[in-house]
Design a protein around this motif. Structure first.
Motif, mmCIF file in Angstrom:
data_model
loop_
_atom_site.group_PDB
_atom_site.id
_atom_site.type_symbol
_atom_site.label_atom_id
_atom_site.label_comp_id
_atom_site.label_asym_id
_atom_site.label_seq_id
_atom_site.Cartn_x
_atom_site.Cartn_y
_atom_site.Cartn_z
ATOM 1 N N LEU A 104 0.728 -1.183 -0.135
ATOM 2 C CA LEU A 104 -0.098 -0.088 -0.015
ATOM 3 C C LEU A 104 0.969 1.389 -0.188
ATOM 4 O O LEU A 104 1.892 1.319 0.351
ATOM 5 N N ARG A 105 0.454 2.303 -0.839
ATOM 6 C CA ARG A 105 0.768 3.677 -0.227
ATOM 7 C C ARG A 105 -0.315 4.382 -0.445
ATOM 8 O O ARG A 105 -0.633 5.256 -1.578
ATOM 9 N N ASN A 111 -3.332 14.355 -3.187
ATOM 10 C CA ASN A 111 -2.148 14.107 -2.348
ATOM 11 C C ASN A 111 -1.358 13.021 -3.038
ATOM 12 O O ASN A 111 -0.264 12.837 -2.683
ATOM 13 N N LEU A 112 -2.045 12.061 -3.908
ATOM 14 C CA LEU A 112 -1.514 11.079 -4.502
ATOM 15 C C LEU A 112 -0.544 11.246 -5.528
ATOM 16 O O LEU A 112 -0.928 11.706 -6.681
ATOM 17 N N GLY A 113 0.884 11.105 -5.159
ATOM 18 C CA GLY A 113 1.612 11.195 -6.264
ATOM 19 C C GLY A 113 1.792 10.103 -7.356
ATOM 20 O O GLY A 113 1.321 8.880 -7.446
ATOM 21 N N GLU A 114 2.208 10.427 -8.559
ATOM 22 C CA GLU A 114 2.393 9.736 -9.792
ATOM 23 C C GLU A 114 3.116 8.418 -9.446
ATOM 24 O O GLU A 114 2.694 7.166 -9.959
ATOM 25 N N ASP A 115 4.133 8.430 -8.769
ATOM 26 C CA ASP A 115 4.989 7.518 -8.363
ATOM 27 C C ASP A 115 4.073 6.327 -7.495
ATOM 28 O O ASP A 115 4.489 5.189 -7.522
ATOM 29 N N ASP A 116 3.488 6.885 -6.573
ATOM 30 C CA ASP A 116 2.833 6.094 -5.702
ATOM 31 C C ASP A 116 1.577 5.397 -6.200
ATOM 32 O O ASP A 116 1.281 4.222 -5.992
ATOM 33 N N ASP A 118 1.878 4.538 -9.755
ATOM 34 C CA ASP A 118 2.436 3.487 -10.590
ATOM 35 C C ASP A 118 2.920 2.417 -9.901
ATOM 36 O O ASP A 118 2.799 1.321 -10.166
ATOM 37 N N ALA A 119 3.416 2.408 -8.716
ATOM 38 C CA ALA A 119 4.158 1.660 -7.851
ATOM 39 C C ALA A 119 2.993 0.790 -7.159
ATOM 40 O O ALA A 119 2.888 -0.930 -7.361
ATOM 41 N N VAL A 120 1.842 1.150 -6.962
ATOM 42 C CA VAL A 120 0.867 0.128 -6.245
ATOM 43 C C VAL A 120 0.114 -0.561 -7.447
ATOM 44 O O VAL A 120 -0.228 -1.910 -7.348
ATOM 45 N N VAL A 121 -0.352 0.211 -8.627
ATOM 46 C CA VAL A 121 -0.825 -0.472 -9.784
ATOM 47 C C VAL A 121 0.100 -1.576 -10.420
ATOM 48 O O VAL A 121 -0.389 -2.686 -10.543
ATOM 49 N N HIS A 122 1.585 -1.036 -10.212
ATOM 50 C CA HIS A 122 2.227 -2.181 -10.850
ATOM 51 C C HIS A 122 2.391 -3.609 -9.999
ATOM 52 O O HIS A 122 2.107 -4.638 -10.588
ATOM 53 N N VAL A 123 2.444 -3.436 -8.778
ATOM 54 C CA VAL A 123 2.689 -4.437 -7.752
ATOM 55 C C VAL A 123 1.572 -5.414 -7.840
ATOM 56 O O VAL A 123 1.343 -6.548 -7.843
ATOM 57 N N HIS A 124 0.087 -4.680 -7.835
ATOM 58 C CA HIS A 124 -1.068 -5.427 -7.566
ATOM 59 C C HIS A 124 -1.536 -6.010 -9.166
ATOM 60 O O HIS A 124 -1.853 -7.081 -9.341
ATOM 61 N N LEU A 125 -1.828 -5.013 -10.119
ATOM 62 C CA LEU A 125 -2.201 -5.482 -11.358
ATOM 63 C C LEU A 125 -1.306 -5.821 -12.276
ATOM 64 O O LEU A 125 -1.516 -7.427 -12.650
ATOM 65 N N ASN A 170 -5.542 4.599 -5.691
ATOM 66 C CA ASN A 170 -4.358 3.905 -6.495
ATOM 67 C C ASN A 170 -4.635 2.328 -6.292
ATOM 68 O O ASN A 170 -4.747 1.355 -7.038
ATOM 69 N N TYR A 171 -4.809 1.788 -4.921
ATOM 70 C CA TYR A 171 -5.094 0.301 -4.609
ATOM 71 C C TYR A 171 -6.624 -0.175 -5.153
ATOM 72 O O TYR A 171 -6.816 -0.974 -5.431
ATOM 73 N N ALA A 172 -7.531 0.904 -4.788
ATOM 74 C CA ALA A 172 -8.899 0.381 -5.090
ATOM 75 C C ALA A 172 -8.822 0.067 -6.848
ATOM 76 O O ALA A 172 -9.570 -0.765 -7.337
#
Length: 303
Positions: A104-105, A111-116, A118-125, A170-172
């Motif tokens: 999670l991030r 306040n959600l950064g592009e890196d946060d 990308d990282a969460v979509v990357h690992v989950h999806l 991002n997670y949702a």
């Protein structure tokens, strides 16, 4: 244990802790040989350590089971390919893939950064797509060679992906994407002997115990630990077994002692005027339809 996975080989991603560890232990207890994958990253995806996967694999072997550790990054093509390869090289087959890895991030959208993101979509999806792609390619080849498998995929979505969750855009989004991926994979891979389902678990993990500390706390009085990750794993073990034949394309919400079949989107009230609407007419029709529609379930954390 019933031994419902005897003779089968299962891969579990993110199996060094929490739900993944519980799934790996349950599958091994039911007779499966397990490839225990974990990158060993921190709660926000930082760092890398092979030790979590190795500890779980050793724990399974100490109990008389079969397990091998895999410390690769399954959200990369190389890591995902090596995951399937390790199962085949070590045990000669692959019967089940349990996609569980993630972190999670959390941030509010503004306040959600592009890196946060990308990282969460990357690992989950992407971390679901790539292991599924490589496992499916193997199973398709087996089917075309006349050795149609009884293969199983168990993906991990979330209530956040089904309903939304404040502070977890991002997670949702990633978890909602996993539902779509599950439905497509079930439709495409059935001809090759592959059943694909998803679970939406609620349990105590590194992610949830910090986000929902009170709800996830273990009881101190010895009563039933409703949020133990081990409560989710019996369903995973069954879905990974040959006994789940014909069960595919479903999402199961599961926590404590409860299993719910989630029914997804279904058409509700409809209006059709047989011609193009004006904006005002469309608005009036929508308000009338909503008056007769089932109200949506609330987003987690709203209000």
């Amino acid at each position: 244990m019933s031994g419902i996975c005897s003779g089968r080989v299962a891969v579990v991603t993110g199996a060094g802790r929490g739900l993944g560890r519980a799934h790996a232990m349950a599958l091994a207890a039911e007779g499966a040989a397990v490839v225990v994958n974990d990158l060993g990253a921190g709660p926000g995806g930082e760092g890398h350590s092979a030790s979590p996967a190795e500890r779980v694999a050793e724990e399974i072997r100490a109990r008389g089971g079969r397990a091998v550790a895999h410390g690769g990054d399954i959200a990369t093509a190389e890591g995902a390919a090596s995951l399937t390869a390790l199962a085949l090289e070590t045990y000669g087959r692959l019967d089940a893939l349990v996609n569980n890895a993630g972190f999670l991030r959390d941030r509010m959208l503004v306040n959600l950064g592009e890196d946060d993101w990308d990282a969460v979509v990357h690992v989950h999806l992407k971390g679901h797509f790539l292991p599924l792609k490589h496992a499916a390619a193997h199973w398709r080849a087996e089917a075309k060679a006349g050795r149609t498998p009884q293969a199983r995929v168990v993906n991990t979505t979330s209530g956040a992906g089904l309903l939304g969750s404040v502070g977890q855009g991002n997670y949702a989004a990633a978890k909602a994407g996993i539902v779509g991926l599950t439905l497509v994979a079930a439709a495409e891979l059935g001809r090759y002997g592959v059943c694909v389902n998803a679970i939406a678990p609620a349990a105590r993990t590194r992610m949830t115990e910090t986000t929902f500390p009170e709800a996830m706390a273990a009881p101190r009085d010895g009563t039933f630990d409703a949020m133990s990750p081990a409560n989710v794993s019996p369903l995973v073990a069954w879905l990974a077994s040959a006994g789940s034949d014909g069960v595919t394309g479903h999402v199961f919400e599961t926590e404590a002692g409860r299993i719910t079949v989630m029914e997804g989107w279904h058409p509700g009230p409809t209006a059709d005027r047989g011609d193009r609407w004006t904006p005002a007419e469309a608005g009036e029709a929508v308000r009338g339809l909503l008056a007769g529609a089932r109200p949506p379930r609330p987003v987690y954390g709203a209000g």
